[in-house]
Design an enzyme around this catalytic site. Structure first.
Site, short mmCIF file in Angstrom:
data_model
loop_
_atom_site.label_atom_id
_atom_site.label_comp_id
_atom_site.label_asym_id
_atom_site.label_seq_id
_atom_site.Cartn_x
_atom_site.Cartn_y
_atom_site.Cartn_z
N ASP A 231 0.88 -1.17 0.00
CA ASP A 231 0.00 0.00 0.00
C ASP A 231 0.91 1.22 0.00
OD1 ASP A 231 -2.07 -1.77 0.25
OD2 ASP A 231 -2.63 -1.21 2.27
N ASP A 387 -13.40 -3.74 -1.26
CA ASP A 387 -13.13 -3.33 0.12
C ASP A 387 -14.40 -3.47 0.95
OD1 ASP A 387 -10.45 -2.45 -0.44
OD2 ASP A 387 -11.27 -0.64 -1.34
O1 1PR Z 1 -10.58 3.20 -5.14
O2 1PR Z 1 -9.67 2.55 -7.34
O3 1PR Z 1 -8.71 4.48 -6.12
O4 1PR Z 1 -8.32 2.19 -5.35
C1 1PR Z 1 -7.80 2.44 -4.10
C2 1PR Z 1 -7.14 1.17 -3.64
O5 1PR Z 1 -6.46 1.44 -2.42
C3 1PR Z 1 -8.12 0.05 -3.36
O6 1PR Z 1 -7.59 -1.14 -3.90
C4 1PR Z 1 -8.17 -0.06 -1.84
O7 1PR Z 1 -8.25 -1.41 -1.43
C5 1PR Z 1 -6.83 0.51 -1.43
N1 1PR Z 1 -6.87 1.24 -0.15
C6 1PR Z 1 -7.44 2.45 0.04
N2 1PR Z 1 -7.25 2.83 1.32
C7 1PR Z 1 -6.57 1.85 1.93
C8 1PR Z 1 -6.13 1.85 3.32
O8 1PR Z 1 -5.56 0.87 3.81
N3 1PR Z 1 -6.37 2.94 4.03
N4 1PR Z 1 -5.67 -0.27 1.24
C9 1PR Z 1 -6.32 0.84 1.00
C10 1PR Z 1 -6.19 -1.45 1.12
C11 1PR Z 1 -5.84 -3.54 1.83
C12 1PR Z 1 -4.93 -4.55 1.31
C13 1PR Z 1 -3.95 -4.94 2.35
C14 1PR Z 1 -4.49 -6.26 2.83
C15 1PR Z 1 -3.50 -7.12 3.51
N5 1PR Z 1 -5.29 -2.26 1.71
O9 1PR Z 1 -4.34 -4.18 0.17
O10 1PR Z 1 -2.73 -4.97 1.77
O11 1PR Z 1 -5.60 -6.02 3.67
O12 1PR Z 1 -3.08 -6.55 4.70
P1 1PR Z 1 -2.59 -7.43 5.91
O13 1PR Z 1 -1.93 -8.64 5.34
O14 1PR Z 1 -1.60 -6.58 6.63
O15 1PR Z 1 -3.80 -7.78 6.73
P2 1PR Z 1 -9.39 3.17 -6.02
#
Ligand code: 1PR
Length: 531
Positions: A231, A387
């Site tokens: 991320d 999400d």
């Molecule tokens: O909406 O098309 O602009 O895409 C934004 C992207 O950013 C989406 O794929 C969304 O999942 C991601 N995103 C937005 N905010 C966050 C955040 O964390 N605040 N991250 C985010 C999503 C989730 C996973 C993470 C897993 C594994 N992160 O990618 O890596 O949950 O984590 P873990 O193994 O530590 O539990 P758009």
């Protein structure tokens, strides 16, 4: 000097980078005469069969290609470039291929296996060829929905087959000419070795099948993929960092958590054996990626050194900048593909597209980001990042959503829950559930689901199997389980208890709590197929 046939669709940068890494210079085909005169020609076919043929026709390259191959000048085709050697394809009815080989390309019909085939499969050798010198039996990276059949293929051309519900042709070769269904440039060291054999061949007929083999009886088996996710966002000082949230909250004591530099971490995961790397530009929903040069630079640099598939997500949607210039979602995705991405992932915009389709009685006018990108680059290049978060209820019939009876009751003892989709990184909830979303996206042309879970993200408590089973049962495209991995056993469990094709983790890898190799060893010990 290696000549590359780049007709402007898809990730040709990886092939370029792989050739450069192997110490060769690349020049591009600029016209029909280059096809005939090139010392060695590589044709990385990307996109739909019909689109590839249309571009070849437009540029006057069809006849020169046929002539080159018939006169046995060094040629290596990759992926769709293998398919266009045949007469036609179910993918694009009525479009003729190069007809070097007889037969039609057909869509996989593998029963309960997902289509596209995305991931690492084995190859079965039907003959010896110097092209495969030093090949050690490792799995190679495939991504396709259509395949060439053995039926009618002249035996002297058959180099390798693979299995995916059925046996199909994964490599053809003769004299100086070869074509591979897998991507050597994305298949780690094993793929680079095959590419190197082609690049380093002198006047010898490197692709010639010198002796026939009795092919092995056992089917080749796809590996379950282990994916490292980064991320990425700017911290308060403006540096692009890999961060990691707890249930999507990436701030600790007010600061954005900084777990490392994107390119360095991606390189580390490649070396440690990750099967794929995903970058999510997590503030992409509010920033605009085409002005976010650092992110594009990350992709460019990573693709110079990392030879497994790269996915990038965040901010893929149409956009009008402050000077009034408009970009389509396809423009944004194309920039990412040109910079080294193999797949793009769409989050928020996928939710809006499905909401719109539902409000139009299940119809779409073809203009959604998913349709635009899938039409040009193929379904396999379009991943949907979901999400969702749990909404607990007592009475499932009152929700109007796909509801499950859960073994993990809610805070007030609720026995049921549904999974609410969110946009903008979990900041806004929508009246759309995860099943509606993924089914809608599959219908619009998406090729894979990256299934996050806000409740589990960063908790180290294991994947949400109930969610994964619900979603995997609702679609016929591959599903990547994500969120909650806390130890190697969680990967074993997710593959034993769900049909997910891949599992992704972030925090445990970034914090060096669990090395990727430990995950692979645990899977191997549990007799789960790995690369
Ligand atoms: O909406 O098309 O602009 O895409 C934004 C992207 O950013 C989406 O794929 C969304 O999942 C991601 N995103 C937005 N905010 C966050 C955040 O964390 N605040 N991250 C985010 C999503 C989730 C996973 C993470 C897993 C594994 N992160 O990618 O890596 O949950 O984590 P873990 O193994 O530590 O539990 P758009």
């Amino acid at each position: 000097m290696i000549t590359l046939l780049d007709y402007g669709a898809g990730n040709v940068r990886s092939v370029r980078n792989a050739i450069a890494k192997l110490g060769h210079e690349v020049c591009d085909v600029t016209g029909p005469e280059d096809i005939l005169n090139a010392e060695k020609l590589i044709f990385p076919g990307v996109g739909r069969f019909g689109l590839v043929m249309e571009r070849l026709q437009r540029d006057g390259l069809v006849e020169p290609l046929i002539q080159r191959i018939r006169s046995d000048k060094p040629f290596l085709g990759i992926c769709v470039a293998l398919q266009v050697l045949f007469e036609g394809s179910e993918e694009s009815p009525g479009v003729s291929g190069l007809s070097i080989l007889p037969g039609q390309i057909k869509r996989f019909a593998p029963g309960n296996l997902s289509v596209p085939q995305i991931g690492w499969n084995g190859i079965r050798l039907h003959g010896d060829s110097s092209l495969l010198n030093g090949y050690n039996g490792d799995k190679l990276y495939f991504v396709h929905s259509y395949r060439a059949s053995l039926e009618g293929l002249p035996e002297e051309w058959l180099l390798t087959t693979s299995d995916y519900g059925e046996q199909y042709v994964s490599g053809v070769a003769r004299g100086h000419v070869a074509a591979l269904q897998f991507h050597p440039e994305k298949s780690g060291p094993a793929g680079l070795k095959i590419l190197e054999n082609f690049l380093n061949s002198g006047q010898d007929r490197v692709c010639e099948i010198t002796a026939r083999r009795v092919a092995a009886d056992q089917p080749t088996v796809m590996a379950k993929r282990v994916i490292a996710c980064l991320d990425v966002r700017s911290n308060d000082r403006g540096d692009l960092v890999v961060t990691k949230g707890d249930q999507y909250d990436v701030r600790e004591e007010g600061e954005v958590r900084n777990l490392g530099k994107p390119v360095e971490l991606a390189r580390r995961y490649y070396e440690e054996g990750a099967d794929e790397i995903t970058f999510l530009n997590i503030t992409g929903f509010r920033d605009f990626p085409m002005q976010d040069q650092p992110m594009i630079e990350v992709l460019r640099k990573t693709s110079e050194e990392v030879f497994v598939p790269l996915t990038i997500g965040g901010g893929i949607r149409e956009f009008t900048d402050s000077e009034g210039r408009s970009y389509t979602a396809l423009d944004v995705a194309s920039e990412y593909f040109r910079s080294g991405a193999d797949k793009i992932s769409i989050g928020s915009d996928a939710v809006y597209a499905v909401e719109e389709m539902i409000s139009s009685n299940g119809r779409s006018n073809g203009s959604s980001s998913i349709e635009q990108i899938s039409r040009v680059y193929g379904a396999q290049a379009v991943v949907i990042s979901v999400d969702p978060r749990r909404v607990y209820v007592d009475r499932p019939e009152e929700t109007g959503h796909h509801t499950i009876r859960t073994e993990l009751p809610g805070p007030n003892g609720e026995q049921y829950c549904w999974y609410q989709c969110t946009v903008k990184g979990g900041r806004e909830g929508c009246d759309l559930d995860a099943v509606q979303l993924v089914q809608g996206c599959e219908k619009l042309g998406a090729g894979e689901i990256l299934l996050n879970c806000i409740d589990r993200d960063g908790t180290n408590s294991g994947f949400d199997h109930e969610l994964i089973n619900l979603v995997r049962g609702a679609v016929s495209i591959p599903v990547i389980a994500s969120s909650g991995a806390g130890c190697a056993d969680h990967f074993v469990q997710v593959f034993q208890e769900t049909k997910a094709e891949a599992a992704l983790a972030a925090g445990i890898f970034h914090r060096r709590e669990v090395p990727i190799i430990a995950v692979k060893e645990a899977l191997n010990a549990a007799h789960i197929e790995i690369r």
